[in-house]
Structure formats: C-alpha cells, structure tokens
Design an enzyme around this catalytic site. Structure first.
Site, mmCIF file in Angstrom:
data_model
loop_
_atom_site.group_PDB
_atom_site.id
_atom_site.type_symbol
_atom_site.label_atom_id
_atom_site.label_comp_id
_atom_site.label_asym_id
_atom_site.label_seq_id
_atom_site.Cartn_x
_atom_site.Cartn_y
_atom_site.Cartn_z
ATOM 1 N N ASN A 1 0.883 -1.173 0.000
ATOM 2 C CA ASN A 1 0.000 0.000 0.000
ATOM 3 C C ASN A 1 0.916 1.217 0.000
ATOM 4 O O ASN A 1 1.473 1.576 1.032
ATOM 5 C CB ASN A 1 -0.896 -0.011 1.253
ATOM 6 C CG ASN A 1 -1.702 1.268 1.371
ATOM 7 O OD1 ASN A 1 -1.879 1.993 0.393
ATOM 8 N ND2 ASN A 1 -2.201 1.549 2.564
ATOM 9 N N GLU B 1 -5.677 -4.750 10.394
ATOM 10 C CA GLU B 1 -4.614 -3.777 10.636
ATOM 11 C C GLU B 1 -4.880 -3.013 11.937
ATOM 12 O O GLU B 1 -5.644 -2.030 11.933
ATOM 13 C CB GLU B 1 -4.559 -2.769 9.491
ATOM 14 C CG GLU B 1 -4.319 -3.399 8.140
ATOM 15 C CD GLU B 1 -3.676 -2.392 7.195
ATOM 16 O OE1 GLU B 1 -2.566 -2.673 6.733
ATOM 17 O OE2 GLU B 1 -4.267 -1.331 6.935
HETATM 18 C C1 PEP Z 1 -0.717 0.185 5.766
HETATM 19 O O1 PEP Z 1 -0.578 1.223 5.169
HETATM 20 O O2 PEP Z 1 -1.722 -0.482 5.555
HETATM 21 C C2 PEP Z 1 0.315 -0.223 6.717
HETATM 22 C C3 PEP Z 1 0.136 -1.337 7.372
HETATM 23 O O3 PEP Z 1 1.415 0.581 6.860
HETATM 24 P P1 PEP Z 1 2.817 0.197 7.555
HETATM 25 O O4 PEP Z 1 3.227 -1.144 6.985
HETATM 26 O O5 PEP Z 1 3.750 1.278 7.172
HETATM 27 O O6 PEP Z 1 2.582 0.084 9.014
#
Ligand code: PEP
Length: 252
Positions: free
Chosen positions: A11, A168
C-alpha cells in the site's frame, strides 16, 4: 489442509509519482518473478495507467487504494469501478484506517464499495482494525467483528470466498510497532470464525485474511506462517525494493 496462497500487497499511500512508480515496478518485476506468493502493488490513481502497462506479462497485480460506489455522476474528485477495471486493476483496498480517520469513511460506505467492486469483477481488500484505546478496553473482537459484519452485508458466500480482509491494528500502522505473531493470529482467527458463522466452513477456509501494521523483511516470515494469516498489507516497507522483495520471498 494446505494454507491459502499467501499475498504480499503493498500500500504505497500518497507516495511516488507516475514516473517513479513505473521505474519501481520495472525493477520489482525481475526481483519477484516466479515467487510463490501473489504480489500486489496498491498505487495512487494517477500511477495506475503506467503501472498496469508496466506489469503486463509479469506476476504483479495492481490495486487501487479507494473507489466510489456509484457508477458515474456528479461526484467531483471521485473515481468509479468501471474506470479502474478498464485500466486493468484487480484489487481495490477499502476501509483503510487512514480513509476512515481523515475522510470519514464508514462501515456502510465500505459495504457499498465492496458491492460495487465485486459487481465490476474486481476484488476488494477490506481493512479493519482497532485503536489502541479499543485494545486496552478489551473491545478488539467486538469492534472488528462489527466492522466486518457491516462491510459484508448482502455479499454472497461465493463472493465472500474470493475476497480479502486485512486486519490492521491502528496502533501498529506506520509506527514500527508490530503486533506480536500471537496478537495478529488471534484477531485473524476471530475474523475467520466470524466468516464461518456468517457463511460456512468452506468460505472460512477459502477467504484470505492478511495482517498489516509495520510488516517488514524481518518479521514477515513468522507472521505469514501463522495458521490464520495469509500474507500482509504492507505500507512503508513496500516502498523499498529490497524490503518488499524480501517480504514477497519470505519463504525462500
Ligand atoms: C498500511 O498502510 O496499511 C500499513 C500497514 O502501513 P505500515 O506497513 O507502514 O505500518
């Protein structure tokens, strides 16, 4: 039972210009060719045409980071599913915590987006996850179950078996503070159990549930080996060629 195909989905958020994006995927193609994992890059709208063209003939798939649920009309600044589909987009990330926080995206909106994405022949990657306060208050399971239940309203078993959910925890996104393997596994297991309740065993076994939140080259393998974790939605580390290559090839 063998596990589902692992997905390494980047992402990029609001990073890389169209030119930088094409250069990046042109380099990435050779690095991840033949990988066992499914490789996805979630790029800004303006990068999609160039990236979709550049990845043709490779094993890299393209994701958008948002979409509007209406087919067309007076929605200034928005992009429709048909526009994305025509460019060769396979996946659309919806319900990311940043979109929920900064752009007021609700579970009901995410449900409408999921419906439109499936109708257009693309696959939603539906994000969910709790804040630190919610975790500390012990309401993680209730919160995530509610988010997913509403997002899946009206989605059939056949459709649900094809989609992707990304768990997440908000406190782990972009903070360098990864959930432990056990914390991530526990919530991914709760989500899979919810899918079993909403649909059946078959859908629960087929649906892919990713973990996202500071996934990096060092922790990907252990996370992706957990029984209910089918890969990662990767922010920061997906912007760096070597780190993302290592995440894709975590099992090499
Ligand atoms: C995300 O953008 O979904 C994400 C998990 O970011 P990061 O891996 O930088 O924590």
């Amino acid at each position: 039972m063998s596990k589902r195909v692992i997905m390494a989905a980047g992402n990029w958020k609001m990073n890389k210009t169209p030119k930088e994006a094409v250069e990046f995927v042109n380099s990435l193609k050779g690095l991840v060719a033949g990988s066992k994992s499914e490789v996805v890059v979630g790029v800004p709208f303006v990068c999609i045409p160039g990236v979709a063209e550049a990845v043709k003939g490779s094993n890299i798939k393209v994701a958008a980071q948002n979409v509007h649920w209406e087919a067309s009309g007076a929605y200034t600044g928005e992009v429709s599913c048909a526009m994305l589909k025509e460019l060769g987009v396979d996946y659309v990330i919806i319900g990311h915590s940043e979109r929920r926080e900064y752009f007021g995206e609700t579970n009901e909106m995410i449900n409408k987006k999921a419906r439109a994405i499936l109708d257009a022949g693309m696959t939603p990657i539906i994000c969910c996850g709790e804040s630190l306060t919610q975790r500390e208050q012990g309401v993680t399971a209730e919160h995530v179950r509610y988010q997913i239940k509403v997002a899946l309203l009206g989605i059939s078993a056949e459709e649900a078996s094809r989609l992707v959910i990304a768990y997440e925890p908000i406190w782990a996104i972009g903070t360098g503070k990864t959930a432990t393997n056990e914390q991530a596994e526990e919530v991914c297991g709760i989500i899979r159990q919810l899918i079993r309740e909403l649909y059946n065993d078959d859908v629960a076994e087929k649906i892919r549930i990713l973990y996202g939140g500071s996934v990096n080259a060092g922790n990907a393998k252990a996370l992706f080996e957990m029984p209910n974790i089918d890969g990662g939605l990767v922010g920061g580390a997906s912007l760096k060629l070597d780190a993302f290559e290592q995440i894709v090839k975590h099992d090499a």
